[in-house]
Design a protein around this motif. Sequence first.
Motif, PDB file in Angstrom:
ATOM      1  N   THR A   4      42.090  32.556  31.957  1.00  0.00           N
ATOM      2  CA  THR A   4      40.751  32.333  32.515  1.00  0.00           C
ATOM      3  C   THR A   4      40.835  31.803  33.939  1.00  0.00           C
ATOM      4  O   THR A   4      39.942  32.066  34.758  1.00  0.00           O
ATOM      5  N   ILE A   5      41.887  31.065  34.259  1.00  0.00           N
ATOM      6  CA  ILE A   5      42.072  30.606  35.645  1.00  0.00           C
ATOM      7  C   ILE A   5      42.205  31.807  36.572  1.00  0.00           C
ATOM      8  O   ILE A   5      41.606  31.856  37.655  1.00  0.00           O
ATOM      9  N   GLY A   6      43.001  32.806  36.155  1.00  0.00           N
ATOM     10  CA  GLY A   6      43.155  34.011  36.963  1.00  0.00           C
ATOM     11  C   GLY A   6      41.851  34.756  37.131  1.00  0.00           C
ATOM     12  O   GLY A   6      41.564  35.310  38.207  1.00  0.00           O
ATOM     13  N   VAL A   7      41.029  34.782  36.071  1.00  0.00           N
ATOM     14  CA  VAL A   7      39.719  35.431  36.176  1.00  0.00           C
ATOM     15  C   VAL A   7      38.862  34.722  37.222  1.00  0.00           C
ATOM     16  O   VAL A   7      38.205  35.368  38.060  1.00  0.00           O
ATOM     17  N   ALA A   8      38.854  33.392  37.189  1.00  0.00           N
ATOM     18  CA  ALA A   8      38.049  32.637  38.163  1.00  0.00           C
ATOM     19  C   ALA A   8      38.585  32.820  39.580  1.00  0.00           C
ATOM     20  O   ALA A   8      37.816  32.994  40.531  1.00  0.00           O
ATOM     21  N   ARG A   9      39.903  32.815  39.753  1.00  0.00           N
ATOM     22  CA  ARG A   9      40.495  32.955  41.089  1.00  0.00           C
ATOM     23  C   ARG A   9      40.246  34.331  41.689  1.00  0.00           C
ATOM     24  O   ARG A   9      40.224  34.494  42.909  1.00  0.00           O
ATOM     25  N   SER A  10      40.091  35.345  40.853  1.00  0.00           N
ATOM     26  CA  SER A  10      39.897  36.707  41.374  1.00  0.00           C
ATOM     27  C   SER A  10      38.650  36.830  42.233  1.00  0.00           C
ATOM     28  O   SER A  10      38.565  37.717  43.080  1.00  0.00           O
ATOM     29  N   SER A  11      37.696  35.911  42.039  1.00  0.00           N
ATOM     30  CA  SER A  11      36.464  35.966  42.838  1.00  0.00           C
ATOM     31  C   SER A  11      36.696  35.583  44.295  1.00  0.00           C
ATOM     32  O   SER A  11      35.823  35.809  45.139  1.00  0.00           O
ATOM     33  N   TYR A  12      37.841  34.982  44.615  1.00  0.00           N
ATOM     34  CA  TYR A  12      38.157  34.676  46.007  1.00  0.00           C
ATOM     35  C   TYR A  12      38.431  35.946  46.815  1.00  0.00           C
ATOM     36  O   TYR A  12      38.336  35.927  48.046  1.00  0.00           O
TER      37      TYR A  12
END
Length: 475
Positions: free
Chosen positions: A102-110
């Motif tokens: 889920t951290i990777g999912v959130a970071r992808s928005s950068y």
Amino acid sequence: MHVRKQSMKLGYLFAAGLSIAAMSGCTPGPAYVRPSVTVPTHYKESTPPKGWLAAQPGDAADRGDWWKVFGDPKLDELEARVDVGNQTIQKSLANLRQARATIGVARSSYFPQVTAGTDANVNHTSKDVVGHALAGRTVQDYSMGVTASWEPDLFDRIGHAVDAAKARAQASEADLASIRLSMHAELALDYVDLRQIDVEAALLKKLVDNYVQAKNLVQTQFDGGIASESELAQAETQLQVAKAQLIDLGEVRAQREHAMAVLMGVPPANFSLPPMDKALPLPTIPVGVPSTLLQRRPDIAAAERRVAAANADVGEATSAFFPDLVLSATGGLEASHFAQLATLPSRFWAIGPALIGTLFDGGRRHAQLSAAEATRDAAAADYRQTVLSAFQEVEDNLASLHVLADESATQQRAVDASSQAADLAMTRYQDGATDYLEVVTTQSVNLAQTRALVELSRRRFAADVGLIKALGGTW
């Protein structure tokens, strides 16, 4: 000239967009502060019983295999199988992997989002459409293109989402440690119970042998006309009761074996443990001080990380009150005939920023912010309650150990006295000074007191494991 002016306008728009992006240092939302808790300077029940040590925690100490304090190689072997086979731990590991993803999912928005696609369709327009240049005509349309869009994190909306995901992943990691601690503690409790059952079974086997000898003595005296038939029946009853109690222990022992097998992830039919009637020595456990409990208990760490995640959610809800900047670009090829699709005149493109803000939403964002703040306050209350419960568990087990140590000493004196009474009664019976009822009575009391002492020993071991678990499994 017209193209040049359009390019200049686009340049100005991008410059404005980048200027707004430069303001992304503005971070709305509350800074995280760990909830305050009242930590006592010492445990109320911290006065150690004789033979115990109260020590400060050592950073260089082994913080892993806490069960080794019991000094039992078989227990060490069984505990090593828990991490590998226990399915509750495997589930927690999967939850941790999910939280980290889920951290990777959130970071992808950068990062910008780039999509590509092709399209081919045939459209026929009605002849009855007035003023339509293509009325009554069939038109083919072929296109392929690439679209890129990027939303700079002006007001840290994405940053808050990433922080929340990180905190929840850390909470999941602490949950895994807490579950591991619980599973290992359950196995240790079952193992200690099983060992105490074996000790009690050995005691009953010895008593059965003694009761057989006593019955034979009564039988001899009955055959010689000295003892009555009633006394022979009493001796037989006493023997059979002891045998029944010995058989009854088999049920509890089997249940402990089955529970241990499941904890290790193996079918109960594939696991057995031979009897071991040697008593375990009581371990020495350094208790430490209350302030270190906040750092050792994984459930406290998990609760604190969930407060941090909820606080980041408040920041994300606050960011919704600010506008969003979207930078997008599209380019590709489009033609009515497939053969013309790859030619230069078929190209198209579009580029430009968009600044979007919500002017009215019926109070939706305010309600979402209030909900996020309430969730954070609830998480903070959970954290404080977890801390209070942790202190209670330590105090409860310390109190149990103190009380049980004193009770065991008293119970041992009761066992010694009842053993002496039983021996005297048997001597008196052999000398003809009393009947066999006195022997039965004193031996029954001795058996009850001895089994009570074994049960106290089991409770002391259970309190040992409970204290280790309450201390977070490390010291």
